[in-house]
Design an enzyme around this catalytic site. Structure first.
Site, mmCIF file in Angstrom:
data_model
loop_
_atom_site.group_PDB
_atom_site.id
_atom_site.type_symbol
_atom_site.label_atom_id
_atom_site.label_comp_id
_atom_site.label_asym_id
_atom_site.label_seq_id
_atom_site.Cartn_x
_atom_site.Cartn_y
_atom_site.Cartn_z
ATOM 1 N NE ARG A 1 -5.624 9.108 3.226
ATOM 2 C CZ ARG A 1 -4.499 9.844 2.833
ATOM 3 N NH1 ARG A 1 -3.847 11.148 2.712
ATOM 4 N NH2 ARG A 1 -3.067 9.206 2.570
ATOM 5 C CE LYS B 1 -5.980 2.570 -0.517
ATOM 6 N NZ LYS B 1 -6.521 2.274 0.738
ATOM 7 C CE1 TYR C 1 -14.947 3.289 -3.429
ATOM 8 C CE2 TYR C 1 -12.798 3.947 -4.338
ATOM 9 C CZ TYR C 1 -13.750 3.628 -2.970
ATOM 10 O OH TYR C 1 -13.050 3.767 -2.100
ATOM 11 C CE LYS D 1 -3.795 2.258 2.677
ATOM 12 N NZ LYS D 1 -4.747 2.048 3.875
ATOM 13 C CB SER E 1 -11.182 7.572 -3.838
ATOM 14 O OG SER E 1 -10.155 7.539 -3.142
HETATM 15 C C1 PBG Z 1 -7.123 3.805 5.537
HETATM 16 C C2 PBG Z 1 -7.845 3.822 4.220
HETATM 17 C C3 PBG Z 1 -7.273 4.490 3.026
HETATM 18 C C4 PBG Z 1 -8.354 4.197 1.687
HETATM 19 C C5 PBG Z 1 -9.258 2.403 2.079
HETATM 20 N N1 PBG Z 1 -8.403 1.846 3.608
HETATM 21 C C6 PBG Z 1 -7.104 5.513 2.982
HETATM 22 C C7 PBG Z 1 -6.188 6.088 3.154
HETATM 23 O O1 PBG Z 1 -5.251 4.753 3.560
HETATM 24 O O2 PBG Z 1 -5.087 7.382 4.111
HETATM 25 C C8 PBG Z 1 -7.922 4.172 0.198
HETATM 26 C C9 PBG Z 1 -8.938 4.366 -0.275
HETATM 27 C C10 PBG Z 1 -9.140 4.689 -1.491
HETATM 28 O O3 PBG Z 1 -8.970 5.976 -1.515
HETATM 29 O O4 PBG Z 1 -10.131 4.509 -2.121
HETATM 30 N N2 PBG Z 1 -6.365 3.088 6.081
#
Ligand code: PBG
Length: 356
Positions: free
Chosen positions: A237, A280, A345, A227, A306
């Site tokens: 967020r 991710k 999504y 990630k 997202s």
């Molecule tokens: C939080 C989390 C995030 C996402 C999934 N779980 C955001 C982050 O790490 O700041 C992001 C998913 C997305 O952007 O669609 N642990």
């Protein structure tokens, strides 16, 4: 493009299924002396379908959903048009609809009211919290859909971080202790998979051991293994009001420039007991998906995040791109790179498109 129109003598070749005969003969004098003509396999849609290497299926999709407190309401996320935060009653309708479209799994994320947030993310392991409630309700209403719960503190953290903050630093081991409690509460509620997205070291092993010690041997771990610290998470967020209150997430999420480190993270998560590993974001990290697929025999998931969703929606709203075609091309690229599963999504849209 204007070539055919500008030169009427240029042969007008049919572009579609109508071009179904292979027996049109070219005058020998014009035939190039080449053995291989890759275009032979692209001549008709039927033929293209036969030699297609990658096929996107509804079974590949996991649908992320945002849940909030209250009743009878849904709020559109401004930076994610077409995506909503749902109160639990309306969430159930959405889950049913997804399941009826053939989607096999959802991933749940909570919007937590400010007054329930604190630095230690205490609300994350409240057995009567929003997520455990949602899991129980979904498992009752749509028993066969797989429910994946997110294990991380950020939606519950007053600091907007995935871990406990001390002197401006994110504590690792103390955070893992809270994540373990969170995962246990989710398993107890009926989650099929817990999905640690926090990037603390050692959390997969700690969660696996704790689940097993309580007898939850069939609850799986979908590990956010590679990630990255990414600007593509911005709209998410917004959806959860979970942006960091200070700094960024670079001391725990990965540096976008690193690929070998992704393999190290994947190896660690596998050795700690992960069932599925994830990359991710997806689109800017197709090379990572590809490398990890070659590296492991575990299923590989990719998160079409997202920001990737928002970019397509924004361009489509201007009529700058063909939304449906771009969605299918984008998700197909993730599958082609090696993703077995895709969190997106667009899951419902794609399910509908695949039905034809
Ligand atoms: C939080 C989390 C995030 C996402 C999934 N779980 C955001 C982050 O790490 O700041 C992001 C998913 C997305 O952007 O669609 N642990």
């Amino acid at each position: 493009m204007a070539l055919t129109e500008a030169s009427p003598s240029f042969p007008q070749t049919p572009q579609t299924e109508a071009d179904s005969t292979a027996s049109e003969q070219q005058p020998a004098s014009t035939v190039l002396r080449i053995l291989h003509r890759p275009r032979r396999l692209r001549r008709t849609e039927t033929l293209r379908r036969m030699v297609r290497e990658t096929v996107l299926q509804v079974e590949d999709l996991i649908y992320p959903l945002f849940v909030m407190e209250g009743e009878g309401q849904r709020e559109e996320v401004p930076s994610m048009p077409g995506c909503y935060r749902y109160t639990l009653d309306l969430l159930l309708d959405e889950v049913k609809e997804a399941y009826d479209l053939g989607i096999g799994a959802i991933a749940l994320f909570p919007l937590i009211p400010h007054e329930q947030k604190d630095n230690a993310g205490t609300e994350s392991y409240n057995p009567d919290g929003l997520i455990p409630q949602a899991v129980r309700a979904i498992k009752q209403a749509v028993p066969n859909i797989l429910v994946i719960t997110d294990v991380a503190l950020d939606p519950y953290s007053s600091e907007g971080h995935d871990g406990i903050v001390h002197d401006g630093k994110i504590l690792n081991d103390e955070t893992v202790a809270v994540l373990v409690k969170q995962a246990l509460v989710q398993a107890e509620a009926g989650a099929d998979f817990v999905a640690p997205s926090d990037m603390m070291d050692g959390r997969v092993g700690a969660i696996r051991r704790a689940l097993d010690a309580k007898g939850w041997i069939n609850v799986g771990i979908l590990a956010y293994s590679a990630k990255y610290a990414s600007a593509y998470y911005g709209p998410f967020r917004d959806a959860l009001d979970s942006a960091p209150k200070f700094g960024d997430k670079k001391t725990y999420q990965m540096d976008a420039a690193n690929a070998r480190e992704a393999i190290k993270e994947v190896d660690l998560d596998i050795s700690e007991g992960a069932d599925i590993v994830m990359v991710k974001p997806a689109l800017a990290y197709l090379d990572i998906i590809c490398q990890i697929k070659q590296h492991t025999h575990l299923p590989v998931a990719a998160y079409n995040v997202s920001g990737e969703y928002a970019m397509i929606k924004a361009a489509a709203a201007q009529d700058w791109i063909d939304e449906k075609k771009v969605i299918l091309e984008t998700l197909t690229s993730m599958k082609r790179a090696g993703a077995d599963l895709i969190l997106t999504y667009f899951a419902k849209d794609v399910a509908l498109m695949l039905q034809g």
